[in-house]
Structures are given as structure tokens and as C-alpha cells.
Scaffold this motif. Structure first.
Motif, PDB file in Angstrom:
ATOM      1  N   ILE A  34      28.860 -47.697  86.286  1.00 38.02           N
ATOM      2  CA  ILE A  34      27.744 -47.226  86.870  1.00 38.02           C
ATOM      3  C   ILE A  34      27.707 -46.323  87.927  1.00 38.02           C
ATOM      4  O   ILE A  34      27.113 -45.446  88.477  1.00 38.02           O
ATOM      5  CB  ILE A  34      26.961 -48.450  87.652  1.00 38.02           C
ATOM      6  N   ALA A  35      29.138 -46.594  88.872  1.00 29.67           N
ATOM      7  CA  ALA A  35      29.569 -45.745  89.890  1.00 29.67           C
ATOM      8  C   ALA A  35      30.081 -44.552  89.435  1.00 29.67           C
ATOM      9  O   ALA A  35      30.693 -43.497  90.085  1.00 29.67           O
ATOM     10  CB  ALA A  35      30.551 -46.746  90.524  1.00 29.67           C
ATOM     11  N   GLU A  36      30.491 -44.203  88.117  1.00 31.99           N
ATOM     12  CA  GLU A  36      31.125 -43.191  87.287  1.00 31.99           C
ATOM     13  C   GLU A  36      32.622 -42.899  87.888  1.00 31.99           C
ATOM     14  O   GLU A  36      32.820 -41.724  88.027  1.00 31.99           O
ATOM     15  CB  GLU A  36      30.137 -41.830  87.522  1.00 31.99           C
ATOM     16  N   TRP A  37      32.980 -44.012  87.857  1.00 31.38           N
ATOM     17  CA  TRP A  37      34.628 -43.996  88.102  1.00 31.38           C
ATOM     18  C   TRP A  37      35.127 -43.501  86.929  1.00 31.38           C
ATOM     19  O   TRP A  37      34.562 -43.661  85.891  1.00 31.38           O
ATOM     20  CB  TRP A  37      35.060 -45.276  88.805  1.00 31.38           C
ATOM     21  N   PRO A  38      36.514 -43.102  87.072  1.00 24.80           N
ATOM     22  CA  PRO A  38      37.182 -42.888  85.694  1.00 24.80           C
ATOM     23  C   PRO A  38      37.402 -44.175  85.093  1.00 24.80           C
ATOM     24  O   PRO A  38      37.670 -45.465  85.492  1.00 24.80           O
ATOM     25  CB  PRO A  38      38.773 -42.504  86.176  1.00 24.80           C
ATOM     26  N   ARG A  39      37.261 -44.224  83.679  1.00 25.18           N
ATOM     27  CA  ARG A  39      37.245 -45.570  82.918  1.00 25.18           C
ATOM     28  C   ARG A  39      38.329 -45.379  81.448  1.00 25.18           C
ATOM     29  O   ARG A  39      38.681 -44.304  81.333  1.00 25.18           O
ATOM     30  CB  ARG A  39      35.930 -45.699  82.269  1.00 25.18           C
ATOM     31  N   LEU A  40      38.595 -46.558  81.113  1.00 18.66           N
ATOM     32  CA  LEU A  40      39.729 -46.823  80.220  1.00 18.66           C
ATOM     33  C   LEU A  40      38.874 -46.021  78.748  1.00 18.66           C
ATOM     34  O   LEU A  40      37.918 -46.066  78.736  1.00 18.66           O
ATOM     35  CB  LEU A  40      39.868 -48.210  79.770  1.00 18.66           C
ATOM     36  N   PRO A  41      39.730 -45.644  77.755  1.00 19.03           N
ATOM     37  CA  PRO A  41      39.421 -45.093  76.580  1.00 19.03           C
ATOM     38  C   PRO A  41      38.299 -46.261  76.106  1.00 19.03           C
ATOM     39  O   PRO A  41      38.973 -47.370  76.283  1.00 19.03           O
ATOM     40  CB  PRO A  41      40.615 -45.041  75.966  1.00 19.03           C
ATOM     41  N   ALA A  42      37.479 -46.006  75.251  1.00 16.97           N
ATOM     42  CA  ALA A  42      36.536 -47.156  74.606  1.00 16.97           C
ATOM     43  C   ALA A  42      36.012 -48.179  75.581  1.00 16.97           C
ATOM     44  O   ALA A  42      36.390 -49.169  75.524  1.00 16.97           O
ATOM     45  CB  ALA A  42      37.152 -47.487  73.428  1.00 16.97           C
ATOM     46  N   PRO A  43      35.450 -47.661  76.732  1.00 15.90           N
ATOM     47  CA  PRO A  43      35.363 -48.664  77.956  1.00 15.90           C
ATOM     48  C   PRO A  43      34.310 -49.840  77.363  1.00 15.90           C
ATOM     49  O   PRO A  43      34.381 -50.637  77.763  1.00 15.90           O
ATOM     50  CB  PRO A  43      34.567 -47.597  78.918  1.00 15.90           C
ATOM     51  N   ASP A  44      33.432 -49.564  76.657  1.00 15.56           N
ATOM     52  CA  ASP A  44      32.487 -50.507  76.005  1.00 15.56           C
ATOM     53  C   ASP A  44      33.344 -51.560  75.359  1.00 15.56           C
ATOM     54  O   ASP A  44      32.760 -53.047  75.366  1.00 15.56           O
ATOM     55  CB  ASP A  44      31.228 -50.047  75.054  1.00 15.56           C
ATOM     56  N   PHE A  45      34.306 -51.459  74.711  1.00 18.23           N
ATOM     57  CA  PHE A  45      35.288 -52.189  73.872  1.00 18.23           C
ATOM     58  C   PHE A  45      35.763 -53.201  74.944  1.00 18.23           C
ATOM     59  O   PHE A  45      35.855 -54.364  74.753  1.00 18.23           O
ATOM     60  CB  PHE A  45      36.348 -51.457  73.004  1.00 18.23           C
ATOM     61  N   TRP A  46      36.370 -52.520  76.144  1.00 22.05           N
ATOM     62  CA  TRP A  46      36.863 -53.446  76.989  1.00 22.05           C
ATOM     63  C   TRP A  46      36.073 -54.654  77.654  1.00 22.05           C
ATOM     64  O   TRP A  46      36.400 -55.524  78.278  1.00 22.05           O
ATOM     65  CB  TRP A  46      37.807 -52.549  77.898  1.00 22.05           C
ATOM     66  N   VAL A  47      34.867 -53.991  78.013  1.00 14.66           N
ATOM     67  CA  VAL A  47      33.789 -54.645  78.592  1.00 14.66           C
ATOM     68  C   VAL A  47      33.639 -55.995  77.649  1.00 14.66           C
ATOM     69  O   VAL A  47      33.501 -56.904  78.329  1.00 14.66           O
ATOM     70  CB  VAL A  47      32.664 -53.839  78.844  1.00 14.66           C
ATOM     71  N   MET A  48      33.416 -55.626  76.264  1.00 15.51           N
ATOM     72  CA  MET A  48      32.951 -56.799  75.649  1.00 15.51           C
ATOM     73  C   MET A  48      34.114 -57.800  75.270  1.00 15.51           C
ATOM     74  O   MET A  48      34.005 -58.902  75.023  1.00 15.51           O
ATOM     75  CB  MET A  48      32.435 -56.113  74.293  1.00 15.51           C
TER      76      MET A  48
END
Length: 434
Positions: free
Chosen positions: A397-411
Motif C-alpha cells: 500500500i505504501a508502494e515500497w519496493p517488494r519481493l518478486p511475486a509479492p502476493d505469493f509471499w503474502v499468502m
């Protein structure tokens, strides 16, 4: 006054009768109630009158489940003391259970021994249950004809060597024999396999889960318990499908699989005998999952609210956790520092309208993660992973740099968190075994 042999008259303004409580006179002849008559009935000559005034006069009670333990274990109880105590409490008939005495009431010969022991000691009427054992099917009909009121058996160990339990085949044989003469069989029907897995010691006495830990919930509900592994397997399959879909970029797979996860885990917890707050927390998690499938701020707030209610359910479940206060205090300080640093770093990058809700939610989530530690390592790891999963969402949400496939890591972290929290709660409920 009824009958010429009445030698005792009992009178009270409150006599309990089938028609209700009323003033009455009870005529007794030779120790047996002869008649219940109007209150002012004349007392016959030679009869003794006992007037109880306003005290309640009621029929004697019958206790059908008494372990007298006589002969053989009279240091536990005996007919002299048991029947005197029964009489003092208004019980005028008791039925003695077949086990704990030596010998048990499993043959006619043993029944006669118990009757002979009871006869000079009994202060109230006394009857007997017979016992159904693996080796005494041939003795059941003779026992019934000799006067036992019915039979008792166990499907799990009774606690005394001389009264072994029946297996399913032996139970069927005993039932067929007893049905043949119209008898009654009462059964301790606990499943021995579930009881073997029961905790030998309850959890810490100060912990709110101690009562749950003291017994195996599936022991009387094995029919439901057989679905536990299939439900857990279905949850793991749905999780694998969801995570694979996220890695492959298949949004439809995610939309189908994600809403299945928490209902399956909640169903697994339910058939494992999990407490209601756990099931509620998982279902509120499901609500959050569904709301977050919509990509807008309102759905985000609704989803966060649903998850927040779930965290309250978890906090209710975790209780005070007095047994781990010192360890929890250290963890609490560490969590507080992490929360404060994270909020300071992310605050300016959050949309203004989400800052306060995110801060409030983060505080509640951190409290849940901290308190999860009172239920052990599984729940503690689950709480920490839940915090990590939602931190990954916040960084997006804060638009920070994220890991590849971020939704995968969240789930991945979210699924692991909910599973570990559930297993942690159920582990305590089974005395330490996941």
C-alpha cells in the motif's frame, strides 16, 4: 384408617404425591406404605404417630448407579456406610454396580456372595447390576434369572483388572445374548483408541485452556473426528493450488481457491474439538480474505475490520497466560519496538485516510502475535507470521519496493500463520500433541 395392621402413621402439611404436594396422612403397615389418606384421618389405637409439621414428606429416592465395592475394597466404601449415607440423604433403594468389589458381579456365585455380604449391613433396599465380560456370555442369562436388574460393560479399560473391557465382536455377542431374554445393557462407550491419545496431565491449572486439555474431545465423537484428516488434506491442497496460481499469474485460480481456505481450516478445527473462539477467528479471517479480493480502499477497510474481529477472538482465546508471563513480557517489548519502528518508517508513505486505521489494526495484530506465545511455539510462530504477512500488505500500500511475486509471499505467510495458530490451540487441547 386403612388396614387393621397399620402400626405407624406419618403426617405432614406437605406430602408429595402424584397429584401434587398437599397435607396428608401416610399409613404404614409392617414397613410398607398402606395408604395415603386425608390429613385429619384418625390415628388407629396402638399405632405410633410421627407428625412432621411443615417438613416435606416424600417417597424415597432410587439411586441406580452406586459403587459399593463390598466385599474386597471396603476401604473405599462398604454396604454399612453406603446404605446409611443413602438413608440419610432420602435414598431408600440403591443398585450396586458390578465392578470394584472382589469378586465382581459376573456369575451367579459371585452375586450370591455379594447378597450375603450385604444382607446384615444394608439399611435400605439394595439391588445389583451384573457385569458383561469377554468370558462370561454364558453367565448372563443365569445372572438375570437370579435377580440382577441389568448388565454393565466397558469398551475401554475399566480401571480394575478383574473387569476387562469388551471389543466390538464381544460386545455384539453380549448384546445378542441379553436381547434374547429381554435384558438391559448399559455401556461405557468411550473409544479406547482416542482415550489412548488423551493427555495424561492437564495443562497449567491457571490457563483458561486447562479444562479442554484434561480430556480428548473426540473420545465420544469419533464419527465426526474421522473427517479431520480429509479436511486438513483438503485445506493443504487448496493452499497449494492457490499458491501455484499466484506464482503462475493465474488470477482465476486465486479467486476460486482463496475463499476455500479458512472454511476448510475452520471445519478441521471444529471436528478436532477446537474451541469456539478459534473457529470464529478463522471464519472472520475468511471474511477478510473475501473482502480483500476486491482491489479498492473500502474493501480493504472492511477486510481489515473482519481480520481485526478475528484477532479479538484470538486474544479472547489466549487469555492471560500466567504460566509464561516472564517470557511473554520480553517478547512483548520486542514486538512493541518493531511496531513502533515500522509505523514511523511507513507512516508518511501511507495514504492519509488509511494511516489511523492501519495504526489501530497494527496495534491489535501485534498484541495478538505477542499473546499467541502463551500457547507454545506453534501459536507463537503463527502470530509472528501473521504480523509479517500483513506487514507485506502494508508495504505494498505504501508502494515500497517488494519481493518478486509479492502476493505469493503474502499468502504463503498468511496461510502458514493461520495453520500454525490453529494447530497451536489444538495442541494445547490435546495436552501438547499436535
Amino acid at each position: 384408617m386403612s388396614g387393621p395392621d397399620v402400626n405407624l402413621v406419618l403426617r405432614s402439611t406437605r406430602v408429595v404425591t402424584p397429584e401434587g404436594t398437599r397435607p396428608a396422612t401416610v399409613a404404614v403397615a409392617g414397613g410398607t406404605i398402606d395408604a395415603v389418606l386425608p390429613y385429619d384421618t384418625e390415628v388407629p389405637a396402638g399405632a405410633r404417630l410421627e407428625d412432621f409439621g411443615d417438613d416435606v414428606l416424600l417417597p424415597g429416592l432410587v439411586d441406580t448407579h452406586v459403587h459399593v465395592n463390598d466385599p474386597g475394597r471396603t476401604e473405599w466404601e462398604g454396604f454399612w456406610t453406603a446404605t446409611r449415607a443413602a438413608a440419610a440423604g432420602g435414598i431408600t433403594t440403591l443398585l450396586d454396580m458390578p465392578l470394584n468389589s472382589l469378586p465382581p458381579t459376573t456369575t451367579v456365585e459371585n452375586l450370591r456372595i455379594k447378597q450375603q455380604v450385604a444382607a446384615p449391613k444394608a439399611h435400605v433396599d439394595t439391588g445389583f447390576w451384573g457385569g458383561a465380560l469377554p468370558s462370561n456370555v454364558k453367565d448372563l442369562r443365569p445372572l438375570y434369572e437370579a435377580g440382577v436388574f441389568g448388565f454393565k460393560c466397558f469398551l475401554s479399560p475399566s480401571g480394575v483388572e478383574e473387569f476387562p473391557e469388551l471389543d466390538q465382536e464381544q460386545l455384539a455377542r453380549s448384546l445378542a445374548e441379553i436381547a434374547g431374554f429381554g435384558g438391559l445393557l448399559i455401556v461405557h462407550a468411550e473409544d479406547p483408541h482416542h482415550l489412548a491419545d488423551a493427555p495424561q496431565r492437564p495443562g497449567p491449572g491457571t490457563h483458561p485452556m486447562s479444562a479442554t486439555a484434561s480430556r480428548p474431545a473426540p473420545s465420544g465423537t469419533a464419527g465426526a473426528g474421522r473427517f479431520a484428516r480429509p479436511l486438513l488434506g483438503a485445506f493443504l491442497v487448496a493452499a497449494a493450488v492457490d499458491l501455484t496460481g499466484l506464482l503462475a499469474g493465474l488470477d482465476t485460480v486465486h479467486l476460486v481457491a482463496k475463499p476455500l481456505l479458512m472454511p476448510l481450516l475452520a471445519a478441521y478445527a471444529a471436528v478436532r474439538g477446537g474451541p469456539r473462539p478459534l473457529i470464529a477467528a478463522l471464519l472472520f479471517g475468511w471474511g477478510g480474505d473475501v473482502f480483500l479480493l476486491a482491489d479498492n480502499d473500502l474493501a480493504f477497510l472492511l477486510g481489515m475490520g473482519s481480520f481485526a474481529v478475528g484477532h479479538v477472538c484470538y486474544l479472547t482465546l489466549f487469555g492471560r497466560g500466567q504460566a509464561r508471563t516472564r517470557a511473554s513480557l520480553a517478547a512483548g517489548i520486542a514486538y512493541a519496538v518493531v511496531l513502533a519502528v515500522f509505523l514511523v518508517l511507513i507512516w508518511s508513505d501511507l495514504p492519509a485516510e488509511l494511516r489511523v486505521p492501519v495504526a489501530g489494526y497494527s496495534l491489535l495484530l501485534t498484541a495478538m502475535a505477542w499473546r499467541a506465545g502463551v500457547l507454545g511455539r506453534y501459536a507463537a510462530a503463527g502470530g509472528a507470521l501473521f504480523l509479517l504477512s500483513d506487514a507485506l500488505i502494508a508495504t505494498g500500500i505504501a508502494e515500497w519496493p517488494r519481493l518478486p511475486a509479492p502476493d505469493f509471499w503474502v499468502m504463503l505467510t498468511y496461510i502458514a500463520a493461520q495453520l500454525l495458530l490453529a494447530l497451536g490451540v489444538l495442541r494445547v487441547g490435546r495436552g501438547g500433541r499436535p
